[in-house]
Design a protein around this motif. Structure first.
Motif, mmCIF file in Angstrom:
data_model
loop_
_atom_site.group_PDB
_atom_site.id
_atom_site.type_symbol
_atom_site.label_atom_id
_atom_site.label_comp_id
_atom_site.label_asym_id
_atom_site.label_seq_id
_atom_site.Cartn_x
_atom_site.Cartn_y
_atom_site.Cartn_z
ATOM 1 N N LEU A 7 -5.552 3.428 9.255
ATOM 2 C CA LEU A 7 -6.480 2.428 8.750
ATOM 3 C C LEU A 7 -5.674 1.259 8.200
ATOM 4 O O LEU A 7 -4.477 1.384 7.966
ATOM 5 C CB LEU A 7 -7.404 3.001 7.673
ATOM 6 C CG LEU A 7 -6.793 3.435 6.348
ATOM 7 C CD1 LEU A 7 -7.879 3.528 5.301
ATOM 8 C CD2 LEU A 7 -6.091 4.763 6.457
ATOM 9 N N ALA A 8 -6.334 0.143 8.024
ATOM 10 C CA ALA A 8 -5.669 -1.054 7.494
ATOM 11 C C ALA A 8 -5.598 -0.977 5.970
ATOM 12 O O ALA A 8 -6.484 -0.431 5.312
ATOM 13 C CB ALA A 8 -6.436 -2.303 7.909
ATOM 14 N N GLY A 9 -4.507 -1.537 5.431
ATOM 15 C CA GLY A 9 -4.366 -1.568 3.983
ATOM 16 C C GLY A 9 -2.945 -1.884 3.573
ATOM 17 O O GLY A 9 -2.152 -2.390 4.369
ATOM 18 N N THR A 10 -2.635 -1.550 2.338
ATOM 19 C CA THR A 10 -1.319 -1.807 1.773
ATOM 20 C C THR A 10 -0.555 -0.494 1.651
ATOM 21 O O THR A 10 -1.086 0.487 1.112
ATOM 22 C CB THR A 10 -1.446 -2.468 0.384
ATOM 23 O OG1 THR A 10 -2.206 -3.677 0.533
ATOM 24 C CG2 THR A 10 -0.086 -2.798 -0.193
ATOM 25 N N VAL A 11 0.680 -0.483 2.140
ATOM 26 C CA VAL A 11 1.512 0.719 2.114
ATOM 27 C C VAL A 11 1.930 1.018 0.674
ATOM 28 O O VAL A 11 2.307 0.119 -0.083
ATOM 29 C CB VAL A 11 2.758 0.538 3.005
ATOM 30 C CG1 VAL A 11 3.680 1.756 2.910
ATOM 31 C CG2 VAL A 11 2.338 0.282 4.449
ATOM 32 N N VAL A 12 1.863 2.302 0.326
ATOM 33 C CA VAL A 12 2.228 2.796 -1.002
ATOM 34 C C VAL A 12 3.193 3.962 -0.807
ATOM 35 O O VAL A 12 3.008 4.788 0.101
ATOM 36 C CB VAL A 12 0.968 3.274 -1.762
ATOM 37 C CG1 VAL A 12 1.322 3.871 -3.111
ATOM 38 C CG2 VAL A 12 -0.046 2.147 -1.904
ATOM 39 N N ALA A 13 4.212 4.045 -1.632
ATOM 40 C CA ALA A 13 5.123 5.193 -1.583
ATOM 41 C C ALA A 13 4.346 6.462 -1.918
ATOM 42 O O ALA A 13 3.471 6.460 -2.797
ATOM 43 C CB ALA A 13 6.265 5.000 -2.576
ATOM 44 N N ALA A 29 1.613 6.443 2.012
ATOM 45 C CA ALA A 29 0.181 6.373 1.732
ATOM 46 C C ALA A 29 -0.279 4.939 1.985
ATOM 47 O O ALA A 29 0.540 4.017 2.054
ATOM 48 C CB ALA A 29 -0.110 6.790 0.295
ATOM 49 N N ILE A 30 -1.580 4.786 2.127
ATOM 50 C CA ILE A 30 -2.166 3.464 2.358
ATOM 51 C C ILE A 30 -3.331 3.274 1.402
ATOM 52 O O ILE A 30 -4.227 4.127 1.323
ATOM 53 C CB ILE A 30 -2.663 3.311 3.812
ATOM 54 C CG1 ILE A 30 -1.503 3.478 4.793
ATOM 55 C CG2 ILE A 30 -3.351 1.961 4.010
ATOM 56 C CD1 ILE A 30 -1.922 3.520 6.256
#
Length: 165
Positions: A16-22, A41-42
């Motif tokens: 899915l679209a979003g911002t990558v998170v550690a 994670a996203i």
């Protein structure tokens, strides 16, 4: 189990679209401590309301066979040694009927980018839960994965996220 050298590298794409998170920043110790495996994670983008969307579509991050299908999580087996978990939100198991619509069944073969389910991150947030989505390489070691993106990067659905060698 095949050695890492004996198997092909497989791309894991953003479901899915979003911002990558550690993964370490996911507010759940099972994911943050990589108990189930390494990954990223996203934080999901909201649905595109200009298109009338109220739910976010989640696509297969890799080709394979659906081995576990829950409204809030799916596991896809690529081969005998590798499987990928996509978990939608944290502590979302009890929100199934309100927030998630599943489009696949266990045992079904899928291709990368194929729609698996739709969900409402806003529904999850309204229930007081995090909508962050861990994408985890089950049965993997840290050095099996090569991140293609970094925390803070924005990804689109289907964009390369990880290379699993």
């Amino acid at each position: 189990m095949k050695s890492r050298e004996a198997r092909l590298t497989t791309d894991i794409v953003a479901p899915l679209a979003g911002t990558v998170v550690a993964l370490a920043d996911v507010p759940d110790p099972v994911f943050a401590d990589a108990v189930v495996g390494p990954g990223l994670a996203i934080e999901p983008d909201p649905p595109d309301e200009t298109l009338g969307a109220v739910r976010v579509v989640v696509v297969a991050p890799c080709p394979g066979r659906m081995i576990s299908v829950y409204p809030h999580a799916v596991v896809i087996s690529m081969d005998a040694d590798r499987a990928v978990l996509v978990h939608l939100g944290v502590d979302t198991e009890d929100l199934a009927t309100a927030c998630f619509d599943v489009a696949v069944v266990e045992g079904q073969e899928v291709v990368a980018g194929q729609p698996l389910l739709a969900w409402s991150p806003e529904c999850v947030r309204q229930a007081g839960r995090s909508a962050i989505c861990p994408v985890v390489a089950l049965q993997a070691e840290d050095d099996d994965l090569v991140p293609v993106v970094e925390p803070g990067d924005r990804v689109t659905e289907g964009q390369r996220l990880l290379a699993w060698r």
